[in-house]
Design a protein around this motif. Structure first.
Motif, PDB file in Angstrom:
ATOM      1  N   LEU A  39       0.827  -1.206   0.000  1.00  0.00           N
ATOM      2  CA  LEU A  39       0.000   0.000   0.000  1.00  0.00           C
ATOM      3  C   LEU A  39       0.858   1.251   0.000  1.00  0.00           C
ATOM      4  N   CYS A  40       0.275   2.353  -0.460  1.00  0.00           N
ATOM      5  CA  CYS A  40       0.903   3.666  -0.337  1.00  0.00           C
ATOM      6  C   CYS A  40       0.930   4.025   1.150  1.00  0.00           C
ATOM      7  N   GLN A  41       2.073   4.501   1.646  1.00  0.00           N
ATOM      8  CA  GLN A  41       2.176   4.902   3.052  1.00  0.00           C
ATOM      9  C   GLN A  41       1.305   6.113   3.351  1.00  0.00           C
ATOM     10  N   ARG A  42       1.135   6.991   2.388  1.00  0.00           N
ATOM     11  CA  ARG A  42       0.430   8.249   2.632  1.00  0.00           C
ATOM     12  C   ARG A  42      -1.080   8.080   2.589  1.00  0.00           C
ATOM     13  N   CYS A  43      -1.613   7.502   1.501  1.00  0.00           N
ATOM     14  CA  CYS A  43      -3.070   7.468   1.345  1.00  0.00           C
ATOM     15  C   CYS A  43      -3.680   6.073   1.504  1.00  0.00           C
ATOM     16  N   GLY A  44      -2.852   5.036   1.584  1.00  0.00           N
ATOM     17  CA  GLY A  44      -3.366   3.681   1.763  1.00  0.00           C
ATOM     18  C   GLY A  44      -3.846   3.011   0.495  1.00  0.00           C
ATOM     19  N   SER A  45      -3.652   3.640  -0.646  1.00  0.00           N
ATOM     20  CA  SER A  45      -4.064   3.046  -1.920  1.00  0.00           C
ATOM     21  C   SER A  45      -3.263   1.766  -2.178  1.00  0.00           C
ATOM     22  N   ARG A  46      -3.927   0.749  -2.704  1.00  0.00           N
ATOM     23  CA  ARG A  46      -3.288  -0.543  -2.959  1.00  0.00           C
ATOM     24  C   ARG A  46      -2.409  -0.460  -4.209  1.00  0.00           C
ATOM     25  N   VAL A  47      -1.126  -0.794  -4.039  1.00  0.00           N
ATOM     26  CA  VAL A  47      -0.159  -0.767  -5.134  1.00  0.00           C
ATOM     27  C   VAL A  47      -0.007  -2.152  -5.755  1.00  0.00           C
ATOM     28  N   LEU A  48       0.097  -3.187  -4.917  1.00  0.00           N
ATOM     29  CA  LEU A  48       0.260  -4.567  -5.386  1.00  0.00           C
ATOM     30  C   LEU A  48      -0.582  -5.518  -4.545  1.00  0.00           C
ATOM     31  N   LEU A  49      -1.125  -6.525  -5.166  1.00  0.00           N
ATOM     32  CA  LEU A  49      -1.831  -7.587  -4.456  1.00  0.00           C
ATOM     33  C   LEU A  49      -0.829  -8.583  -3.897  1.00  0.00           C
ATOM     34  N   PRO A  50      -1.213  -9.388  -2.885  1.00  0.00           N
ATOM     35  CA  PRO A  50      -0.310 -10.429  -2.390  1.00  0.00           C
ATOM     36  C   PRO A  50       0.104 -11.376  -3.518  1.00  0.00           C
ATOM     37  N   GLY A  51       1.383 -11.752  -3.533  1.00  0.00           N
ATOM     38  CA  GLY A  51       1.902 -12.686  -4.529  1.00  0.00           C
ATOM     39  C   GLY A  51       2.279 -12.064  -5.855  1.00  0.00           C
ATOM     40  N   ALA A  52       2.145 -10.753  -6.000  1.00  0.00           N
ATOM     41  CA  ALA A  52       2.398 -10.101  -7.291  1.00  0.00           C
ATOM     42  C   ALA A  52       3.858  -9.747  -7.526  1.00  0.00           C
ATOM     43  N   ALA A  53       4.703  -9.826  -6.477  1.00  0.00           N
ATOM     44  CA  ALA A  53       6.096  -9.390  -6.615  1.00  0.00           C
ATOM     45  C   ALA A  53       7.018 -10.363  -5.896  1.00  0.00           C
ATOM     46  N   THR A  54       8.295 -10.290  -6.236  1.00  0.00           N
ATOM     47  CA  THR A  54       9.325 -11.130  -5.641  1.00  0.00           C
ATOM     48  C   THR A  54      10.282 -10.253  -4.850  1.00  0.00           C
ATOM     49  N   VAL A  96      -0.231   2.479  -9.755  1.00  0.00           N
ATOM     50  CA  VAL A  96       1.096   3.092  -9.731  1.00  0.00           C
ATOM     51  C   VAL A  96       1.189   4.086 -10.879  1.00  0.00           C
ATOM     52  N   GLY A  97       1.959   5.133 -10.651  1.00  0.00           N
ATOM     53  CA  GLY A  97       2.222   6.112 -11.691  1.00  0.00           C
ATOM     54  C   GLY A  97       3.711   6.173 -11.944  1.00  0.00           C
ATOM     55  N   PHE A  98       4.078   6.790 -13.054  1.00  0.00           N
ATOM     56  CA  PHE A  98       5.482   6.908 -13.427  1.00  0.00           C
ATOM     57  C   PHE A  98       5.813   8.380 -13.660  1.00  0.00           C
ATOM     58  N   THR A  99       7.034   8.776 -13.267  1.00  0.00           N
ATOM     59  CA  THR A  99       7.487  10.132 -13.549  1.00  0.00           C
ATOM     60  C   THR A  99       7.939  10.200 -15.002  1.00  0.00           C
ATOM     61  N   ARG A 100       8.245  11.403 -15.440  1.00  0.00           N
ATOM     62  CA  ARG A 100       8.901  11.556 -16.731  1.00  0.00           C
ATOM     63  C   ARG A 100      10.284  10.938 -16.631  1.00  0.00           C
ATOM     64  N   ASP A 101      10.892  10.701 -17.790  1.00  0.00           N
ATOM     65  CA  ASP A 101      12.231  10.122 -17.805  1.00  0.00           C
ATOM     66  C   ASP A 101      13.212  11.053 -17.100  1.00  0.00           C
ATOM     67  N   VAL A 102      14.044  10.468 -16.253  1.00  0.00           N
ATOM     68  CA  VAL A 102      15.152  11.167 -15.621  1.00  0.00           C
ATOM     69  C   VAL A 102      16.389  10.394 -16.051  1.00  0.00           C
ATOM     70  N   GLY A 103      17.014  10.835 -17.141  1.00  0.00           N
ATOM     71  CA  GLY A 103      18.056  10.029 -17.764  1.00  0.00           C
ATOM     72  C   GLY A 103      17.389   8.815 -18.376  1.00  0.00           C
ATOM     73  N   ASN A 104      17.830   7.623 -17.967  1.00  0.00           N
ATOM     74  CA  ASN A 104      17.191   6.401 -18.468  1.00  0.00           C
ATOM     75  C   ASN A 104      16.363   5.719 -17.374  1.00  0.00           C
ATOM     76  N   VAL A 105      15.879   6.511 -16.409  1.00  0.00           N
ATOM     77  CA  VAL A 105      15.096   5.978 -15.287  1.00  0.00           C
ATOM     78  C   VAL A 105      13.754   6.693 -15.209  1.00  0.00           C
ATOM     79  N   LYS A 106      12.737   5.920 -14.824  1.00  0.00           N
ATOM     80  CA  LYS A 106      11.447   6.481 -14.433  1.00  0.00           C
ATOM     81  C   LYS A 106      11.242   6.071 -12.982  1.00  0.00           C
ATOM     82  N   PHE A 107      10.742   6.984 -12.169  1.00  0.00           N
ATOM     83  CA  PHE A 107      10.454   6.662 -10.778  1.00  0.00           C
ATOM     84  C   PHE A 107       8.983   6.307 -10.648  1.00  0.00           C
ATOM     85  N   LEU A 108       8.674   5.385  -9.731  1.00  0.00           N
ATOM     86  CA  LEU A 108       7.310   4.954  -9.482  1.00  0.00           C
ATOM     87  C   LEU A 108       6.731   5.786  -8.345  1.00  0.00           C
ATOM     88  N   VAL A 109       5.467   6.191  -8.493  1.00  0.00           N
ATOM     89  CA  VAL A 109       4.766   6.984  -7.490  1.00  0.00           C
ATOM     90  C   VAL A 109       3.368   6.407  -7.298  1.00  0.00           C
TER      91      VAL A 109
END
Length: 139
Positions: A39-54, A96-109
């Motif tokens: 979950l998002c620490q700030r608003c509690g919105s669900r980012v990933l379901l259980p089992g979706a990531a390693t 999840v949202g993505f920032t604009r490119d910062v070099g060759n990286v996008k940050f997740l928000v």
């Protein structure tokens, strides 16, 4: 009178699982996947379901947390974070949202409140999205 025998020593505590570091204890199943929703620490919105990531260890520099991702990507202090949820398919995210490119990286928000960055994605590797355990909550 003979002295009393010492009480038997308790059995040794089981060794922690290899992934059980301070930040990940109780969050990783035996297959290395997330046991609880992310979950998002700030608003509690669900980012990933259980089992979706390693669970993954990788040193990544993320800008300091800010409400607006653009402000976070613009500069300022940052943190080197080592424990992450690795997501291989961007469609595994619930929110999840993505920032604009910062070099060759996008940050997740967080897509709801734009708090972040909570994670990192290198454009050179289309199948690796990292969400920092320290930047999210779990339920």
């Amino acid at each position: 009178m003979e002295p009393a025998a010492p009480p038997p020593s308790p059995p040794p505590a089981p060794a922690p699982a290899p992934a059980a570091e301070p930040g990940s204890a109780g969050l990783v199943c035996s297959q290395g996947r997330n046991l609880r929703a992310v979950l998002c620490q700030r608003c509690g919105s669900r980012v990933l379901l259980p089992g979706a990531a390693t669970f993954a260890r990788r040193e990544l520099l993320l800008p300091a947390m800010r409400k607006k991702a653009a402000a976070a990507a613009a500069g300022g202090g940052g943190d080197v974070l080592r424990e992450h949820w690795l997501v291989r398919d961007m469609f595994s995210f619930e929110n999840v949202g993505f920032t604009r490119d910062v070099g060759n990286v996008k940050f997740l928000v967080c897509a709801d409140c734009e708090a972040g960055p909570i994670g990192w994605h290198c454009l050179d590797d289309k199948d690796s999205f990292y969400v920092a355990l320290e930047r999210v909550a779990h339920e």
